[in-house]
Every structure is written in C-alpha cells, then in structure tokens.
Design a protein around this motif. Structure first.
Motif, short mmCIF file in Angstrom:
data_model
loop_
_atom_site.label_atom_id
_atom_site.label_comp_id
_atom_site.label_asym_id
_atom_site.label_seq_id
_atom_site.Cartn_x
_atom_site.Cartn_y
_atom_site.Cartn_z
N ARG A 1 -11.91 -3.83 -2.26
CA ARG A 1 -10.76 -4.49 -1.65
C ARG A 1 -9.53 -4.31 -2.53
NH1 ARG A 1 -13.09 -3.71 2.02
NH2 ARG A 1 -14.18 -5.09 3.47
N ARG A 2 -8.41 -4.07 -1.88
CA ARG A 2 -7.16 -3.90 -2.63
C ARG A 2 -6.77 -5.22 -3.26
NH1 ARG A 2 -3.20 -1.26 1.11
NH2 ARG A 2 -1.92 -1.41 -0.75
N LEU A 3 -6.10 -5.14 -4.40
CA LEU A 3 -5.74 -6.32 -5.17
C LEU A 3 -4.33 -6.82 -4.89
CD1 LEU A 3 -7.35 -5.40 -8.61
CD2 LEU A 3 -8.30 -6.80 -6.76
N ALA A 4 -3.53 -6.02 -4.21
CA ALA A 4 -2.15 -6.42 -3.94
C ALA A 4 -1.68 -5.73 -2.67
CB ALA A 4 -1.24 -6.05 -5.11
N PRO A 5 -0.68 -6.29 -2.00
CA PRO A 5 -0.13 -5.63 -0.81
C PRO A 5 0.61 -4.35 -1.21
CG PRO A 5 1.20 -7.53 -1.39
CD PRO A 5 -0.02 -7.58 -2.27
N PRO A 6 0.95 -3.50 -0.25
CA PRO A 6 1.70 -2.29 -0.58
C PRO A 6 2.98 -2.59 -1.33
CG PRO A 6 0.90 -2.20 1.68
CD PRO A 6 0.61 -3.59 1.18
N GLU A 7 3.24 -1.77 -2.32
CA GLU A 7 4.44 -1.94 -3.14
C GLU A 7 5.66 -1.38 -2.40
OE1 GLU A 7 5.13 -1.41 -7.86
OE2 GLU A 7 4.61 0.42 -6.78
N PRO A 8 6.82 -2.03 -2.48
CA PRO A 8 8.01 -1.49 -1.83
C PRO A 8 8.37 -0.11 -2.38
CG PRO A 8 8.36 -3.79 -2.47
CD PRO A 8 7.07 -3.35 -3.11
N LEU A 9 8.80 0.78 -1.49
CA LEU A 9 9.18 2.12 -1.94
C LEU A 9 10.36 2.06 -2.90
CD1 LEU A 9 8.85 4.39 1.23
CD2 LEU A 9 7.29 4.17 -0.70
N GLY A 10 11.25 1.09 -2.71
CA GLY A 10 12.38 0.97 -3.62
C GLY A 10 11.95 0.70 -5.05
N THR A 11 10.87 -0.06 -5.21
CA THR A 11 10.34 -0.32 -6.55
C THR A 11 9.81 0.96 -7.17
OG1 THR A 11 9.73 -2.58 -5.92
CG2 THR A 11 8.61 -1.64 -7.85
N MET A 12 9.15 1.79 -6.34
CA MET A 12 8.65 3.07 -6.83
C MET A 12 9.80 3.99 -7.24
SD MET A 12 5.77 3.85 -3.94
CE MET A 12 4.75 2.54 -3.28
N GLN A 13 10.86 3.99 -6.44
CA GLN A 13 12.00 4.85 -6.76
C GLN A 13 12.65 4.41 -8.07
OE1 GLN A 13 15.93 4.85 -4.67
NE2 GLN A 13 15.23 6.81 -3.84
N GLU A 14 12.77 3.10 -8.26
CA GLU A 14 13.34 2.59 -9.51
C GLU A 14 12.44 2.95 -10.70
OE1 GLU A 14 13.75 -1.55 -8.82
OE2 GLU A 14 15.39 -1.33 -7.38
#
Length: 446
Positions: free
Chosen positions: A393-406
C-alpha cells in the motif's frame, strides 16, 4: 485502438517473466526478494539524470491484479496450468518500495527504485516499472537541459504530435513539466495532470483567409485577452508589421496581442528584425515566441547570440529526446533467500545487496554520491531513497507536480557547473561505492 488501463496493465509484461513465474510457482520458490532499478550509463553529453515516472509505478503496483479477461487469454495460450493461473488470478502486490523522489538529480549505477516482495510479485513488475521510469526520466532529463539552455526564458512542450504514441505523449508532457516546461500544448495532459496549456495557431488558419491581416484580426477578436499570432506563413517581417497594425487597431477596444510566433527560417536574425518592427510600431509589449525543431543546443545558441526571443516551443526533440532516445534502464535481482546476489556478465555486471544512495553536500552544493549497503553504517550525506509503499500500500497521496518541478530546479542548481554543461564528459560527477559494498562486490565477484 487498444489502450493500457487499470484492467489490463498487469498483462504489460514480457512473456518470460510469466514463464519464469510459472516455474517458480511449481518449484515453490516465492520467498522475499529485492530488485533494484537503475540506469547503466548516462547518454553522451549527459552530466546527470532527473528521476521521473515514480507515480505511474506506484499507481501500477497499488492496483496490480490480473483481470478475468487476462487470465482467459493466458489460458488460451496453452502454456500455463490451472493451478498457476488460479494463483495469478488471486495475486496482489504485497511488497515494500523505496525510491528516489521525482525531480531529484541521479546518476548511472544508482538505484532509482527498490522493490522487496515475494519473488513472483517483484519479478512480474519489471516491464512496467522500467517502461514508466526509464521513459519519463529520459524526457525529464531532456527538459531539464532545455531549461538550463533557456536560462530565465520559458519553454512549452509541443511534442505530442511527434511522440511515439498517445501514452508516450502524456508521459512526455508530465515529465517535461517536472524537467522545467512551463506548459504543454496537449489538452488531455492539461486535464489529467493540471498543467497550464499553451497554444497559438497553425498556418492552415492563416491560409483559410484571403488576407493575412484579416486572419490576425479575426483571431484577435475571438481571443481578445492575449492572442498569439503565427507570422511566418508568407513573409515573416511583413507578418510582424501586420500583427503590429492589428494590435494598434484593436488596442482602443481593449484587445491585446500577447505574442507573435516564429516557426521557420533563421530564428535569431528574424527575431531581431521582428523586435525592431514591433518596437517601432509602438508595440514593445508584444513578446516573441519561437519554435521549429528546437532543442537545448539550438536554444543555447540563440540565447548566446542575444536573440530577442522571450519563450520557446519545443516538440519532436523533447518528447523523443532525439539525441539520446533511450536509457539503459535495468531491473535486477540484488538479494534473495540466499542473501546478496550479483550478476557478473561482461559489461553488464550488477551491484549486489540492498542499497541506499547518500549525497554529500557542502555550502549548498552537491559534491559526490556514495552507493552503500542499506545495513552498513551510513556514509556522510543525505539518503536519497525514501519508502513509498509498505505491505503493498502506498504511504502518501500523489505528490503535486509543482513540488517535483521545484525539487528538480533545486537539485540541478546544486550540481557542479561541469555536470550541468550541455557537453558534460562521462563520469563528471563522482559516484563512489562504500567500503561495505566494495567488499561485497569483491567477495561475490571472485
């Protein structure tokens, strides 16, 4: 056209993974095992990679199941017995996953993802995981290089129509954003991922009118808050004059021309001419947008020569990563019930054992990575792999793409200038093996 979806994604597997699984099932070989996904070598000129595609991998594992339709198809092959097919029908992913967060800078040989699960579960995930992570990492890296070339200018993903399939186009739009694109032209990608959309017009629109000025006027009236006009259908400089005339004509009515687009010819020389035309006509606010087979090398050249281009549209060479259109991604067994294992094939040896990567940083700069065994005393540095799934089971919801870009922007900025160079030599960033891993390699390699 058939599509990969939640119902059939488990069948996105190479046949030999199923035949091996059937044999392992027959031999009662399903003990916990660890596989790691990495890239053997960086493509020429690449001083780094940008990790991407993890969310697709986690979503796949989270929903992993063989549908009745897939089981029926496998039964029709006459290859697998009823007991194994029954086990496949009940199979769900129950393992643990560790991974480098999307947007982080990574290097050859480093595990980007680690799966520990019963052997059959971990093995059957190979094809999808490699496809998702290697492809998006390839495109995100290309986009990051384009962002470096652009400097303080922006670029947009225009690649959808030239990408290798609709699914690839969606993945490319997502990865391009993580790598630094400000927007995409692909409406479905905008809808699915919450990306900003960007579009201008095609030459067919201009050609549909008797007069180019009429085309500009009509489009600007229909999109009064900031139309972008394609000005190279006939004569680019004359097109700029007509665009400026329409802008001046409609300005009293509260309508604005946001930009003009160059899509052919000597973009640098034309940009200077068009900028002069727009400024002389009293339209300094109109920006210049350029496209036409661009990549990081051409953009770097335009920036270096001082071309007054404000933003770029990058298509074919972004979505296909034209100069390096594949990554040598591998998914290898590194530990099983007998402990650490090591492939020793010439030119394709693997690093044994469950591993972690540590990044040493000094004064805000990344200076070296160390690949270490997960159980040995931690070397100096920040661990890169984080747990993202536990017991299936995943431990967290999907991360925002903006966070990945930063994260990508910060990670690339911390790299040495030599690693950010568009012609970086091989091995420019140091990646070391820890003492414990070196000893294990020597013991198993002998």
């Amino acid at each position: 056209m058939p599509w990969v979806n939640d119902e059939n994604a488990s069948a996105f597997v190479d046949l030999y993974e199923l035949t091996m699984a059937a044999s392992e099932f027959a031999q009662s070989m399903n003990e916990p095992a660890t596989f790691e996904l990495s890239v053997r070598q960086l493509p020429p000129g690449r001083g780094f990679l940008v990790a991407c595609g993890l969310e697709d991998a986690v979503a796949f594992l989270d929903r992993f199941a063989f549908s009745p339709d897939t089981i029926d198809y496998l039964r029709s092959l006459g290859t697998f017995d009823a007991a194994f097919l029954g086990a496949l029908g009940r199979l769900r992913f129950t393992g643990d996953v560790w991974a480098v967060p999307e947007g982080e800078a990574v290097f050859a040989g480093e595990p980007l993802l680690r799966v520990t699960a019963p052997l059959i579960e971990a093995q059957l995930a190979e094809t999808f995981l490699l496809n998702a992570i290697a492809f998006q990492t390839m495109v995100a890296t290309k986009a990051a290089r384009i962002a470096l070339a652009c400097g303080d200018r922006t670029f947009v993903d225009f690649s959808g129509r030239r990408d290798h399939g609709a699914g690839a186009a969606l993945g490319a739009a997502r990865a391009s954003f993580v790598g630094g694109a400000s927007a995409t032209s692909n409406v479905l990608a905008g809808q699915l991922y919450g990306l900003d959309l960007s579009g201008t017009m095609a030459h067919s629109y201009v050609l549909s009118f008797t007069d180019e000025t009429d085309a500009f006027r009509a489009y600007a009236r229909d999109f009064p808050e900031g139309a972008v006009l394609l000005i190279d259908t006939y004569d680019t400089v004359e097109g700029a004059r007509r665009a400026a005339a329409v802008a001046n004509e409609l300005r009293p009515e509260g309508m604005a021309i946001r930009a003009v687009r160059l899509d052919s010819g000597d973009l640098g020389a034309l940009a200077h001419e068009v900028r002069a035309v727009l400024d002389e006509a009293g339209c300094p606010e109109i920006r210049i947008f350029a496209s036409s087979d661009l990549d990081e090398y051409r953009i770097a050249g335009l920036v270096a020569e001082g071309a007054p281009i404000d933003a770029f549209g990058v298509g074919t060479r972004l979505g296909t990563s034209a100069d390096a259109p594949s990554l040598g991604g591998v998914y290898k067994l590194v530990a099983g019930p007998r402990g650490p294992v090591m492939k020793r094939s010439a030119g394709k040896a693997s690093l044994p054992g469950v591993k972690q990567v540590y990044r040493e940083e000094r004064d805000g700069r990344s200076i070296a990575d160390t690949i270490a065994l997960a159980g040995e005393p931690a070397p100096t540095g920040r661990p890169l792999l984080e747990q993202v799934m536990a017991a299936g089971r995943r431990l967290a919801p999907p991360e925002p793409l903006g966070t990945m870009q930063e994260r990508r922007a910060a990670a690339v900025a911390r790299l040495p200038e030599s690693a950010r160079d568009l012609e970086a030599p091989a091995g420019v960033y140091p990646v070391r093996l820890s003492g414990g891993l070196t000893n294990l390699v020597e013991r198993l390699g002998g």
